[in-house]
Design a protein around this motif. Sequence first.
Motif, PDB file in Angstrom:
ATOM      1  N   TRP B  61      -7.100  30.255  20.198  1.00 55.52           N
ATOM      2  CA  TRP B  61      -7.444  28.776  19.371  1.00 55.52           C
ATOM      3  C   TRP B  61      -6.852  28.678  18.823  1.00 55.52           C
ATOM      4  CZ3 TRP B  61      -8.219  24.249  21.696  1.00 55.52           C
ATOM      5  CH2 TRP B  61      -8.389  23.015  20.540  1.00 55.52           C
ATOM      6  N   VAL B  63      -3.610  29.404  18.490  1.00 51.92           N
ATOM      7  CA  VAL B  63      -2.101  28.964  18.166  1.00 51.92           C
ATOM      8  C   VAL B  63      -1.765  27.716  19.276  1.00 51.92           C
ATOM      9  CG1 VAL B  63      -0.352  29.765  19.139  1.00 51.92           C
ATOM     10  CG2 VAL B  63      -2.016  31.128  18.533  1.00 51.92           C
ATOM     11  N   VAL B  64      -3.152  28.110  20.273  1.00 55.34           N
ATOM     12  CA  VAL B  64      -2.980  25.668  20.703  1.00 55.34           C
ATOM     13  C   VAL B  64      -3.419  25.041  20.085  1.00 55.34           C
ATOM     14  CG1 VAL B  64      -4.723  25.140  22.519  1.00 55.34           C
ATOM     15  CG2 VAL B  64      -4.133  27.148  22.758  1.00 55.34           C
ATOM     16  N   ASP B  65      -3.689  25.473  18.897  1.00 54.94           N
ATOM     17  CA  ASP B  65      -4.108  23.776  17.738  1.00 54.94           C
ATOM     18  C   ASP B  65      -3.426  23.473  16.721  1.00 54.94           C
ATOM     19  OD1 ASP B  65      -6.083  22.524  16.378  1.00 54.94           O
ATOM     20  OD2 ASP B  65      -6.458  23.874  15.069  1.00 54.94           O
TER      21      ASP B  65
END
Lengths: 177, 205
Positions: B61, B63-65
């Motif tokens: 998460w 990295v995605v965020d």
Amino acid sequence: MEPFSVADAVLADARAGDAAALEAVFRAFEVPVYNLARRICRTTEDAEDVVQETFFEVCRSIGRYRGDGSLWGWVRTIASSKALMKLRRNKYRDTDELHEHAAPARREDTALRMDLEAALERLSETSRAVVWLHDVEGYTHDEIAGMMGRTPSFSKSQLARAHARLRRWLGEEVPAA
Amino acid sequence: MTHLTIDQLLALREPGSEPGQAEARAHLDACPACSAELDRLHQRVARLRALPTLRPAHDMWAVVDARRRADRRARQLRRASVVTLGLAASLGAVALVRPLVAPSVRNDGGVTEAAIAEAREQSASLEQMLHAYDPDARMVSGRTAGVAQVLEDRIAQVDQRLQTVDLAPAQPARNQERLDLWRQRVGLLDALVDVHVTRASSVGF
């Protein structure tokens, strides 16, 4: 009933760009998305890239999700497309022939039979993707063809080849009567 | 007796009816071998569906965020850039008209409109480079996204100050500040290009 879902209120907040709600969407679907990606891609690194790409796209586009189908169906289609895109981008060599030659000859001794996990892994990228998307995720040949940019006939023939190989590698062939 | 092929057995599982399916079903009813083969096919699919669920080894998460935030900032930056470029165009028009009404375009300390125009041109060129590279469509590590995010934030701050300076009444004393800000913008954009493009070439994109 959907195997994976989020509450309507969470979905509404996510569509409004709320970070906590977007994380909740990620938490709800990260495992099935990873599982799908890992079953299609050759390496864990590629599968992780697919998860990242998928949820980046989900965060970007969730405002446009209209709720026509299930949220999981929408997320899964994004994940499938990203996984197939990853296969195309990596330009993996299709090693069907190599795999087939490397596979041990079938014997009656069940100890020499491959387990399903290993046999699935041994299939070519394309065949494995078609088997997984069709037999496990439940996509039709038309849908798979659309995602792969190929024809439904291509999807059908890949599935047939894959099952012929799985049957042989799993030691399920029976002598013709 | 000719047994059913795998294609025919698979077709029997599909919804709807395809040519030859009636004959295939009739054969199936009369042929224990093909019937057993179809059972094995069903069992194989059931076993595929029952394979254990594979789980990610670590949390993704963050990295995605980070990428999501960088994307949001980049969009804000693009919006701010449109405003800035619009203002720059207006000021450019003023600069063209001004000689007609006020012959002196020279300003204090030797700072010229030409130097500002040059910095603005470099800035536009770097933005074009970034646009062509399209960092939003690419995958980045959390660290890269974090660095890009800091740079984009600083560019947005510079843009805000540029807007303030550009909207102020024309004063020669403001030109040095404008030039400094445009040069700062060029430096930050240059770093942003480095972050995206250098990283990309190092991993062979």
